[in-house]
Design a protein around this motif. Structure first.
Motif, PDB file in Angstrom:
ATOM      1  N   THR A  93       0.870  -0.995   0.004  1.00 25.70           N
ATOM      2  CA  THR A  93      -0.037  -0.082   0.147  1.00 25.70           C
ATOM      3  C   THR A  93       0.891   1.307  -0.015  1.00 25.70           C
ATOM      4  O   THR A  93       0.445   2.311  -0.332  1.00 25.70           O
ATOM      5  N   LEU A  94       2.128   1.127   0.433  1.00 28.15           N
ATOM      6  CA  LEU A  94       2.974   2.435   0.667  1.00 28.15           C
ATOM      7  C   LEU A  94       3.137   3.052  -0.914  1.00 28.15           C
ATOM      8  O   LEU A  94       2.814   4.405  -1.036  1.00 28.15           O
ATOM      9  N   PRO A  95       3.212   2.386  -1.940  1.00 30.64           N
ATOM     10  CA  PRO A  95       3.448   3.289  -3.281  1.00 30.64           C
ATOM     11  C   PRO A  95       2.049   3.868  -3.709  1.00 30.64           C
ATOM     12  O   PRO A  95       1.958   5.094  -4.335  1.00 30.64           O
ATOM     13  N   VAL A  96       0.914   3.369  -3.298  1.00 26.93           N
ATOM     14  CA  VAL A  96      -0.499   3.870  -3.584  1.00 26.93           C
ATOM     15  C   VAL A  96      -0.647   4.802  -2.808  1.00 26.93           C
ATOM     16  O   VAL A  96      -1.349   6.111  -3.233  1.00 26.93           O
ATOM     17  N   PHE A  97      -0.487   4.894  -1.570  1.00 29.15           N
ATOM     18  CA  PHE A  97      -0.631   5.907  -0.456  1.00 29.15           C
ATOM     19  C   PHE A  97       0.361   7.176  -1.022  1.00 29.15           C
ATOM     20  O   PHE A  97      -0.051   8.298  -0.904  1.00 29.15           O
ATOM     21  N   LEU A  98       1.824   6.917  -1.584  1.00 25.60           N
ATOM     22  CA  LEU A  98       2.507   8.002  -2.073  1.00 25.60           C
ATOM     23  C   LEU A  98       2.216   8.892  -3.068  1.00 25.60           C
ATOM     24  O   LEU A  98       2.023   9.963  -3.171  1.00 25.60           O
ATOM     25  N   ILE A  99       1.398   7.891  -3.863  1.00 20.92           N
ATOM     26  CA  ILE A  99       0.728   8.568  -5.289  1.00 20.92           C
ATOM     27  C   ILE A  99      -0.328   9.546  -4.966  1.00 20.92           C
ATOM     28  O   ILE A  99      -0.594  10.594  -5.351  1.00 20.92           O
ATOM     29  N   ALA A 100      -1.243   8.771  -4.057  1.00 15.50           N
ATOM     30  CA  ALA A 100      -2.332   9.423  -3.684  1.00 15.50           C
ATOM     31  C   ALA A 100      -2.025  10.898  -2.756  1.00 15.50           C
ATOM     32  O   ALA A 100      -2.622  11.916  -2.970  1.00 15.50           O
ATOM     33  N   SER A 101      -1.002  10.964  -2.107  1.00 11.37           N
ATOM     34  CA  SER A 101      -0.523  11.937  -1.334  1.00 11.37           C
ATOM     35  C   SER A 101      -0.214  12.985  -2.359  1.00 11.37           C
ATOM     36  O   SER A 101      -0.624  14.249  -2.237  1.00 11.37           O
ATOM     37  N   TRP A 102       0.529  12.523  -3.384  1.00 10.16           N
ATOM     38  CA  TRP A 102       1.488  13.294  -4.404  1.00 10.16           C
ATOM     39  C   TRP A 102       0.246  13.954  -5.251  1.00 10.16           C
ATOM     40  O   TRP A 102       0.432  15.448  -5.245  1.00 10.16           O
ATOM     41  N   LEU A 103      -0.850  13.520  -5.403  1.00  8.89           N
ATOM     42  CA  LEU A 103      -1.939  13.946  -6.331  1.00  8.89           C
ATOM     43  C   LEU A 103      -2.663  15.010  -5.359  1.00  8.89           C
ATOM     44  O   LEU A 103      -3.308  15.914  -6.072  1.00  8.89           O
ATOM     45  N   ALA A 104      -3.122  14.560  -4.330  1.00  8.07           N
ATOM     46  CA  ALA A 104      -3.782  15.347  -3.350  1.00  8.07           C
ATOM     47  C   ALA A 104      -2.971  16.863  -3.017  1.00  8.07           C
ATOM     48  O   ALA A 104      -3.558  17.904  -3.452  1.00  8.07           O
ATOM     49  N   VAL A 105      -1.781  16.865  -2.951  1.00  5.81           N
ATOM     50  CA  VAL A 105      -0.744  18.103  -2.878  1.00  5.81           C
ATOM     51  C   VAL A 105      -0.699  18.659  -4.185  1.00  5.81           C
ATOM     52  O   VAL A 105      -1.076  20.010  -4.359  1.00  5.81           O
ATOM     53  N   ARG A 106      -0.693  18.108  -5.227  1.00 10.10           N
ATOM     54  CA  ARG A 106      -0.535  18.881  -6.491  1.00 10.10           C
ATOM     55  C   ARG A 106      -2.022  19.406  -6.897  1.00 10.10           C
ATOM     56  O   ARG A 106      -1.991  20.470  -7.311  1.00 10.10           O
ATOM     57  N   ARG A 107      -3.174  18.700  -6.666  1.00 11.47           N
ATOM     58  CA  ARG A 107      -4.415  19.412  -6.720  1.00 11.47           C
ATOM     59  C   ARG A 107      -4.670  20.611  -5.917  1.00 11.47           C
ATOM     60  O   ARG A 107      -5.332  21.348  -6.354  1.00 11.47           O
ATOM     61  N   ARG A 108      -4.289  20.735  -4.424  1.00 15.48           N
ATOM     62  CA  ARG A 108      -4.403  21.442  -3.688  1.00 15.48           C
ATOM     63  C   ARG A 108      -3.495  22.924  -4.144  1.00 15.48           C
ATOM     64  O   ARG A 108      -4.031  24.076  -4.116  1.00 15.48           O
ATOM     65  N   ARG A 109      -2.409  22.675  -4.834  1.00 17.04           N
ATOM     66  CA  ARG A 109      -1.631  23.686  -5.146  1.00 17.04           C
ATOM     67  C   ARG A 109      -2.208  24.167  -6.495  1.00 17.04           C
ATOM     68  O   ARG A 109      -2.198  25.543  -6.739  1.00 17.04           O
ATOM     69  N   ALA A 110      -2.887  23.370  -7.274  1.00 13.54           N
ATOM     70  CA  ALA A 110      -3.319  23.938  -8.773  1.00 13.54           C
ATOM     71  C   ALA A 110      -4.621  24.653  -8.187  1.00 13.54           C
ATOM     72  O   ALA A 110      -4.868  25.811  -8.761  1.00 13.54           O
ATOM     73  N   ALA A 111      -5.231  24.622  -7.135  1.00 11.48           N
ATOM     74  CA  ALA A 111      -6.403  24.983  -6.671  1.00 11.48           C
ATOM     75  C   ALA A 111      -6.267  26.365  -6.255  1.00 11.48           C
ATOM     76  O   ALA A 111      -6.903  27.508  -6.542  1.00 11.48           O
ATOM     77  N   GLY A 112      -4.987  26.289  -5.365  1.00  9.60           N
ATOM     78  CA  GLY A 112      -4.472  27.730  -4.798  1.00  9.60           C
ATOM     79  C   GLY A 112      -4.104  28.624  -5.742  1.00  9.60           C
ATOM     80  O   GLY A 112      -4.459  29.760  -5.538  1.00  9.60           O
ATOM     81  N   ALA A 113      -3.204  28.093  -6.996  1.00  8.37           N
ATOM     82  CA  ALA A 113      -2.731  28.889  -7.767  1.00  8.37           C
ATOM     83  C   ALA A 113      -3.952  29.684  -8.785  1.00  8.37           C
ATOM     84  O   ALA A 113      -3.856  30.715  -9.361  1.00  8.37           O
ATOM     85  N   SER A 114      -4.989  28.710  -9.015  1.00  7.25           N
ATOM     86  CA  SER A 114      -6.066  29.422  -9.916  1.00  7.25           C
ATOM     87  C   SER A 114      -6.988  30.263  -8.983  1.00  7.25           C
ATOM     88  O   SER A 114      -7.969  30.973  -9.741  1.00  7.25           O
ATOM     89  N   GLY A 115      -6.657  30.497  -7.938  1.00  9.69           N
ATOM     90  CA  GLY A 115      -7.797  31.170  -7.028  1.00  9.69           C
ATOM     91  C   GLY A 115      -8.735  30.612  -6.504  1.00  9.69           C
ATOM     92  O   GLY A 115      -9.639  31.395  -6.095  1.00  9.69           O
ATOM     93  N   GLY A 116      -8.924  29.232  -6.469  1.00 17.44           N
ATOM     94  CA  GLY A 116     -10.042  28.575  -6.217  1.00 17.44           C
ATOM     95  C   GLY A 116      -9.739  28.367  -4.743  1.00 17.44           C
ATOM     96  O   GLY A 116     -10.798  27.965  -3.753  1.00 17.44           O
TER      97      GLY A 116
END
Length: 116
Positions: A93-116
């Protein structure tokens, strides 16, 4: 069980109270060890995910050993199987957790950059 629950909740409440009463001039960790600096980039993400995995595994093993040695009085092969089975589960499960965490951080940064 109730006593254990009340102790944990009491310690958490005490920790929150200490955090809220901290004086302004209190000791601060160095910038290199600050939570913001530790969460940046791949090293921070790997440190956070790895720390969660290792901490979860250690806590699970403490509960398993405590219960099966202290309460159920089962040992030997069962405990060896519990250690190896849980380690296998963490490894899968560790690789799945790492990828899911990376996607969550990436999504949060994209939402913050677009002003969402």
């Amino acid at each position: 069980m109730l006593i254990g629950y009340l102790l944990v909740m009491g310690y958490l409440a005490l920790g929150l109270r200490i955090l809220r009463r901290r004086p302004v001039g209190a000791w601060q960790p160095s910038r290199r060890l600050s939570p913001v600096a530790m969460r940046r980039g791949w090293p921070g993400l790997i440190r956070q995910v790895g720390g969660s995995a290792v901490g979860g595994y250690v806590l699970l093993m403490a509960v398993v050993v405590g219960y099966y040695q202290g309460v159920a009085r089962v040992g030997g092969r069962f405990l060896a199987s519990a250690f190896t089975g849980a380690a296998t589960l963490v490894g899968i499960t560790l690789p799945v957790f790492l990828i899911a965490s990376w996607l969550a951080v990436r999504r949060r940064r994209a939402a913050g950059a677009s002003g969402g």
